[in-house]
Scaffold this active site. Structure first.
Site, PDB file in Angstrom:
ATOM      1  N   SER A  74      -4.396  -5.823  84.814  1.00  0.00           N
ATOM      2  CA  SER A  74      -3.505  -5.120  83.882  1.00  0.00           C
ATOM      3  C   SER A  74      -3.544  -3.601  83.998  1.00  0.00           C
ATOM      4  CB  SER A  74      -3.832  -5.519  82.436  1.00  0.00           C
ATOM      5  OG  SER A  74      -3.328  -6.808  82.162  1.00  0.00           O
ATOM      6  N   LYS A  77      -0.251  -1.697  84.486  1.00  0.00           N
ATOM      7  CA  LYS A  77       0.641  -1.190  83.443  1.00  0.00           C
ATOM      8  C   LYS A  77       0.624   0.340  83.349  1.00  0.00           C
ATOM      9  CE  LYS A  77       0.389  -5.387  80.600  1.00  0.00           C
ATOM     10  NZ  LYS A  77      -0.636  -6.203  81.253  1.00  0.00           N
ATOM     11  N   SER A 132      -2.080  -4.761  75.873  1.00  0.00           N
ATOM     12  CA  SER A 132      -1.940  -5.221  77.260  1.00  0.00           C
ATOM     13  C   SER A 132      -0.977  -6.395  77.355  1.00  0.00           C
ATOM     14  CB  SER A 132      -3.316  -5.618  77.838  1.00  0.00           C
ATOM     15  OG  SER A 132      -3.265  -5.687  79.248  1.00  0.00           O
TER      16      SER A 132
END
Length: 511
Positions: A74, A77, A132
């Site tokens: 993640s 991102k 997230s």
């Protein structure tokens, strides 16, 4: 049985070796000395790949397999947020969550947001980064790029623009894909670009936030980055972001940012076996990074830049003063003695830039009309410094040396001390009155004298005219009996030699 036992033992040994070499971060580096952060070595980090860079310059301060391809999970991102902010959208724009938000693997992390809900673009970004949310990342991709695929193309193009040589994105959220990879160094480059954006910094440094979703109202959320939690065990006051990540193939990942006294660092650690190892690596990398800088106290910064801040000319300095009355000041009684500004060790350009910034944030007051004599250490003014976070530090300005005064020239008062009596205002008034009276008397005397002279002249002229008139009326007659002798009109007698004898006053005696 014996052979089977040997095979089992061999299998166990092979498995152990595979685990050992496949997961080098399993063994906790226990020889790390937190009191000597500058001694950090690669084997004292839990992550398989790591790096720390200067957020302002991009200079690599420490690295471990930083160019090795890794799965970012993640932390992907970070790029999604950067592209969303670079669109220039008004963050308060109301957006509708597209259906693609729900097109994510079932085990994905979510905000959650659902198709058809409305919220501000700002809230969507906060949900994506703090929670997230893969669903929020897909929604951002569609809203910004038109489709997930188009947005992913822009992600890869932007990575190349930034100089990321080992990165390829396959989605907007970081869920595992064999073709979705990056490196610790590339993630540091992307995070560095993001931290130059004020809104990016604000979002990634926020621990708690409240979303406002059309169907549910207020929804409080918290950040998965525990280094931002002021009440948690992993809180670090220097931490200002950025993003965590995890899946089974990527391990625990953390891209961090830390700031201390004007120095900002970007740290990356990838493929840690435990979440806590990511916090440990981040702290060790940060502490190492800060050791690459020399700390300057406020007094040291002032001394290095003081001539540009508080050098003043003192009036009435002695003519023999070596610096012609130029006085350099010092500071004392600093309100925050613990303050330090860190500058890259050995970098003269960085020190010069830091001093320029120090001067621009400094202000002095109460320095007007400084007059000799001045004594070293004498208080002459005040100093105020505004730090990078907006707080103010104050100090007292003192003279850095003695300055003797110019001796006063000899005056009439030195020769005639009694003249000091005239310093009295009443005495001066009386003197003025007396002077005016004297002037009046002098003018009056001159006027009277001129009047008398004018009268005398008038009398003279009158008598002269009368005399002349008598002369014309009674001319003198000559006596024929007396040779050379004339008789005057007033019975006076003139002898032959021209002498005149009178019986009384001669007519000329009146003049």
């Amino acid at each position: 049985m014996h052979t089977r036992g040997i095979r089992c033992l061999a299998s166990l040994i092979v498995m152990a070796l595979l685990l050992l070499f496949a997961s080098p971060a399993l063994a906790a580096p226990s020889d790390y000395d937190s009191s000597a952060p500058a001694s950090l070595t690669e084997d004292q980090l839990y992550g398989s790949s790591a790096i720390v860079v200067d957020a302002d310059t991009g200079e690599v301060l420490f690295s471990k397999n930083a160019r090795t391809r890794m799965y970012p999970a993640s932390t992907t991102k970070i790029m999604t947020l950067l592209l969303a902010l670079e669109t220039g959208w008004d963050l308060d724009t109301m957006v509708t969550i597209p259906p693609e938000a729900e097109n994510i693997p079932s085990d994905s992390s979510t905000v959650p947001v659902y198709s058809g809900e409305t919220m501000t673009f700002r809230d969507l970004l906060y949900g994506m980064m703090l929670r997230s949310g893969n669903d929020a990342a897909n929604a951002v991709a569609v809203l910004v790029g038109g489709s997930v695929a188009s947005f992913v193309e822009r992600m890869n193009a932007r990575a190349l623009e930034l100089g990321c040589e080992g990165t390829h994105f396959a989605n907007a959220h970081g869920y595992h894909d064999e073709n979705h990879y990056t490196t610790a160094q590339d993630l540091a480059i992307i995070a560095q670009a993001g931290m130059q954006n004020e809104t990016f910094r604000e979002i990634v440094s926020t621990y708690s936030y409240t979303l406002n979703i059309s169907t549910r109202g207020e929804v409080p959320i918290t950040n998965g980055n525990l280094m931002l939690n002021p009440t948690g065990n992993y809180y670090n006051e220097d931490s200002i972001g950025v993003k965590t990540g995890y899946h089974s193939r990527a391990g625990y990942c953390h891209v961090g940012a830390a700031s201390r006294d004007g120095v900002t660092l970007i740290t990356v650690t990838l493929n840690c076996e435990q979440r806590e190892y990511g916090w440990a690596d981040t702290e060790r990398l940060s502490e190492y990074g800060f050791t690459c800088y020399t700390g300057y106290s406020l007094e040291q910064l002032f001394e290095l830049a003081g001539s540009r801040i508080a050098t003043v000319r003192v009036s009435n300095a002695h003519e023999d003063d070596a610096q012609n009355g130029l006085l350099e000041l010092r500071i004392t009684d600093v309100s925050d003695s613990s303050y330090a500004r860190f500058v890259r060790t050995g970098d003269e350009d960085a020190l010069s830039a830091a001093l320029d910034d120090f001067v621009s944030r400094s202000a002095v007051s109460d320095l007007s009309n400084l007059t000799a004599p001045i004594s070293m250490g004498e208080i002459v003014g005040n100093f105020t410094y505004t730090t990078q976070d907006g707080s103010q530090i104050t100090a007292t300005l003192i003279a850095g040396r003695d300055i003797a005064e110019q001796p006063e020239p000899t005056t009439i008062y030195d020769l005639f001390p009694f003249l000091h009596v005239f310093d009295n205002v009443l005495v001066r008034i009386l003197l003025v009155v007396l002077a005016l009276l004297i002037v009046v008397l002098i003018l009056r005397a001159r006027s009277e004298r001129r009047r008398r002279e004018r009268r005398r002249r008038e009398l003279y002229e009158r008598r002269r005219r009368e005399y002349m008139q008598r002369q014309r009326s009674n001319p003198p007659r000559r006596n024929s009996n007396s040779r050379g002798t004339y008789r005057s009109t007033s019975n006076g007698r003139r002898n032959a030699r021209g002498n005149t004898r009178t019986r009384g006053r001669d007519d000329y005696d009146d003049f």
